[in-house]
Design a protein around this motif. Sequence first.
Motif, short mmCIF file in Angstrom:
data_model
loop_
_atom_site.label_atom_id
_atom_site.label_comp_id
_atom_site.label_asym_id
_atom_site.label_seq_id
_atom_site.Cartn_x
_atom_site.Cartn_y
_atom_site.Cartn_z
N UNK A 181 -13.40 1.36 -8.41
CA UNK A 181 -12.26 2.09 -7.87
C UNK A 181 -11.60 2.91 -8.96
N UNK A 182 -10.72 3.83 -8.55
CA UNK A 182 -9.92 4.58 -9.53
C UNK A 182 -8.50 4.73 -9.01
N UNK A 183 -7.57 4.87 -9.95
CA UNK A 183 -6.24 5.38 -9.61
C UNK A 183 -5.65 6.00 -10.87
N UNK A 184 -4.69 6.91 -10.69
CA UNK A 184 -4.10 7.63 -11.82
C UNK A 184 -3.37 6.69 -12.77
N UNK A 185 -3.63 6.82 -14.07
CA UNK A 185 -2.99 5.95 -15.05
C UNK A 185 -2.32 6.77 -16.16
N UNK A 186 -3.12 7.56 -16.88
CA UNK A 186 -2.56 8.35 -18.00
C UNK A 186 -1.52 9.34 -17.51
N UNK A 187 -0.37 9.32 -18.11
CA UNK A 187 0.64 10.32 -17.77
C UNK A 187 1.06 10.28 -16.32
N UNK A 188 0.74 9.22 -15.62
CA UNK A 188 1.09 9.11 -14.21
C UNK A 188 2.28 8.17 -14.10
N UNK A 189 3.42 8.71 -13.73
CA UNK A 189 4.63 7.90 -13.78
C UNK A 189 4.90 7.18 -12.46
N UNK A 190 3.98 7.23 -11.51
CA UNK A 190 4.25 6.59 -10.23
C UNK A 190 3.13 5.67 -9.74
N UNK A 191 1.87 6.11 -9.84
CA UNK A 191 0.79 5.33 -9.22
C UNK A 191 0.68 3.90 -9.76
N UNK A 192 0.74 3.68 -11.08
CA UNK A 192 0.65 2.28 -11.53
C UNK A 192 1.76 1.41 -10.91
N UNK A 193 2.95 1.98 -10.80
CA UNK A 193 4.04 1.23 -10.17
C UNK A 193 3.72 0.95 -8.70
N UNK A 194 3.18 1.91 -7.98
CA UNK A 194 2.90 1.73 -6.55
C UNK A 194 1.91 0.59 -6.34
N UNK A 195 0.88 0.55 -7.19
CA UNK A 195 -0.11 -0.53 -7.06
C UNK A 195 0.52 -1.87 -7.42
N UNK A 196 1.27 -1.88 -8.53
CA UNK A 196 1.90 -3.12 -8.95
C UNK A 196 2.84 -3.63 -7.87
N UNK A 197 3.68 -2.75 -7.35
CA UNK A 197 4.67 -3.14 -6.36
C UNK A 197 4.01 -3.68 -5.10
N UNK A 198 2.89 -3.05 -4.69
CA UNK A 198 2.17 -3.53 -3.51
C UNK A 198 1.74 -4.98 -3.69
N UNK A 199 1.10 -5.27 -4.82
CA UNK A 199 0.58 -6.62 -5.05
C UNK A 199 1.73 -7.62 -5.31
N UNK A 200 2.73 -7.16 -6.05
CA UNK A 200 3.86 -8.02 -6.41
C UNK A 200 4.67 -8.37 -5.17
N UNK A 201 4.83 -7.40 -4.26
CA UNK A 201 5.58 -7.67 -3.04
C UNK A 201 4.78 -8.58 -2.10
N UNK A 202 3.46 -8.54 -2.19
CA UNK A 202 2.65 -9.47 -1.39
C UNK A 202 2.90 -10.91 -1.82
N UNK A 203 3.25 -11.07 -3.10
CA UNK A 203 3.61 -12.41 -3.60
C UNK A 203 5.06 -12.74 -3.28
N UNK A 204 5.78 -11.79 -2.72
CA UNK A 204 7.19 -12.01 -2.40
C UNK A 204 8.11 -11.71 -3.56
N UNK A 205 7.62 -11.03 -4.58
CA UNK A 205 8.44 -10.77 -5.77
C UNK A 205 9.42 -9.64 -5.56
#
Lengths: 440, 312
Positions: free
Chosen positions: A202-226
């Motif tokens: 898979x791929x997603x934007x990382x370098x110089x990307x100020x939103x996508x890493x957060x979107x992925x993190x938030x998706x998984x973190x919210x699935x844990x109820x965080x």
Amino acid sequence: MERRTLLKGTLAGLGTAALAACSSPVGAGLAGTPLDPGTVDYWNLFGGGDGVRMTQMEDGYRQANPDSKLQAVTLAWGNPYYTKLTLATVGNKPPNVAVSHLTRMKTLQSAGLLAELHPEDLGRHGMSAEMFNQRAWQAGLVDNRIYAIPIDTHPFVLFYNTDICGKAGLLDEAGQLKPIAGPDALVDALTKVKQVTGQYGATHGINGDSATPWRLFQTLYAQLGGEVLADNGTRVVFDDAKAGQVLDLLHEITVEKALMPGSIDYQGAIALFASGAAGFHLNGEWEITTFQTAKMPFSMTLVPNVFGAGGQYAVQADSHTLVIPRGGTRDKAQLDRALGFIKSMLDQSMTWAEGGHVPAWLPTVQSDAYKKLTPQSNYAAAADAAVYDPPGWYSGSGSDFEILMSSAVAGVEAGQLSPAAAISQVRTKLSDLASAPSPV
Amino acid sequence: MTTIVETVSPEVAPVTTTERNTQPGHTRPALLMLAPFLILYVLFIIGPTLYMVLMSFFDGSLTESGLGKFGGFGNYAEAFGSADFWSSMWHTLWFTILTTPPLVVLALFFALLANRVARGRAFFRLAFFLPYVLPSAVVALVWIWLYTPEIGLLSKIVTTFGFAEPNWLGSPSLAMWSLAITTVWWTLGFNFVLFLAGLQDIPRDLYEASSIDGATPWQQIWRITIPLLNRTTALVIVLQVIASLKVFDQMYIMTSGGPNYSTRSMLQYVYDLGFTDLRTGYAAAASTVFFVLVLAISTVWVVLTRRQEQRF
């Protein structure tokens, strides 16, 4: 003719020209006069495929309302847009209607820059609370008052290459991606795809990307109820254990197993997926236009429920809303024109949905036409599981908060930070922001 | 060598006499002519600068008109106590350290070459100056493509030779170097043109006389060209240091200050705090500190070069 008279004549000429120009937007801006009565002045921030569709919808409004003029202005996405909207409103020259992300509208509201919308006014134009997606509607309320009309929910989604996933044996008989549940299933699916592509899963934007890493993190973190912030951003409730679980998984699939490139920028991540070097791509649904234009075999679905065992599903999302800035409508006629324009945008939700967004307008979502619209309707359920950025003056789409979180998550994915170091960095920076005096 | 000194002094002499070149009765017309400039300068440079200093003592917000609540030195205390403030300050200085020496030395080197080339002189001049004409956004886009991992041109070249691919813009330790390389390519032309102009001002007879005396080309460069370019070099260095300290565009477009804030410059910090976080008062305090720093560096440099000139 004497030189002086010539000069005076020229100046007088310029003066008349300036007065004549008052009815034009530029003239009105310079002279501080209102636009032609009957004009709807509308600001938005849509570029790319969204921009093309918004222009279609504006034309739709113009055709339906030949005697009402529409002055649409498109500004650069993100902070440049919100800065201009804020300053125009503070300076008493706001547009009649403006687009705002739901997560940014809260900050505008608490700064007192938005006009409250009353149910009776909305009712006059055929809009009421129960006609909207409830998740988006409720998230936009402030103390049970209405300040924004949501037009869509735009969740983080999973794009997949149907050829590659078929070869990897991940599709069912109908050609749809079989559900991927749990972290092991995710790693397994990515590994199978990697064997087919020979490069990445898979791929997603990382370098110089100020939103996508957060979107992925938030998706998984919210699935844990965080949760990250509480009390309007004044308290940090970041859960180290849950964040660690998410970051460990991301570290595993990038640094340890190279199932995902850990250093690729937004455009590069799209290019790798479009060229078949990866079978999955994680991004906002708006990129649908890009892959349709590339004429590649792909489909879209919900981001897998990796951590939400027990059926609790969550996915990061935001909504575009239409707001009326404070002072944007000075009399009832102007208010009615603005609301008529908003209703016209909602009526054209089907056009908007083609660009990937899940409409917030239920008459469209429940229509057969939308249900037949694939792959867009595949992930319509995301609107009901949407997790918005936590409220706070420094939070929301394109905010400092997203940059802060993305930097730490991207650091882990690129192998520059250990999950523990990333967590402590997030804590330090968040507590600085949480304790800083609020500007609104 | 005495001939050189004699020929140089008339060159320097007019400069010292210009100070007395004011004629009585010309002050008022001169001021009148300058008025359009002065009015705009006061309105758009001096005025906003003073307002910035005033703002820095208040907790101003972008969402409210007016200055906001008085906060005394609170904003300054917060800035001096903030790790982000100091790391941004260091990134700006580090960028200046990385870019200034190559931009001065390489510009001089290429100017010397372009000045000596017999044929196609116009082509070489244009070739070095052309990148400078490009807008920062264009330069940034071109270099983003060059640096793109996996599919970028530079990555392809490096991996073809069997090396591991450097993570140009994605590694915190390398990103600043990558930005510096881009900047050197982009802005070299400006210093190059200044040096070329300086080289044109050196009288040709000096070279003729010295070659009659048996000087080699190297000796001519070291003993005639470089000493006589002193004033140009001083100017180039001051302008370059200030330009490097003002860096914003490349970082904002190419890395957004990342990865993990490792290339966030001072100006971007001010932008982030002022426009993203809406805290205009605090941003004004950070700008004021930075303004004082740039002013101090420039003053020190001007004083140093003045002293150097007096030795002539």
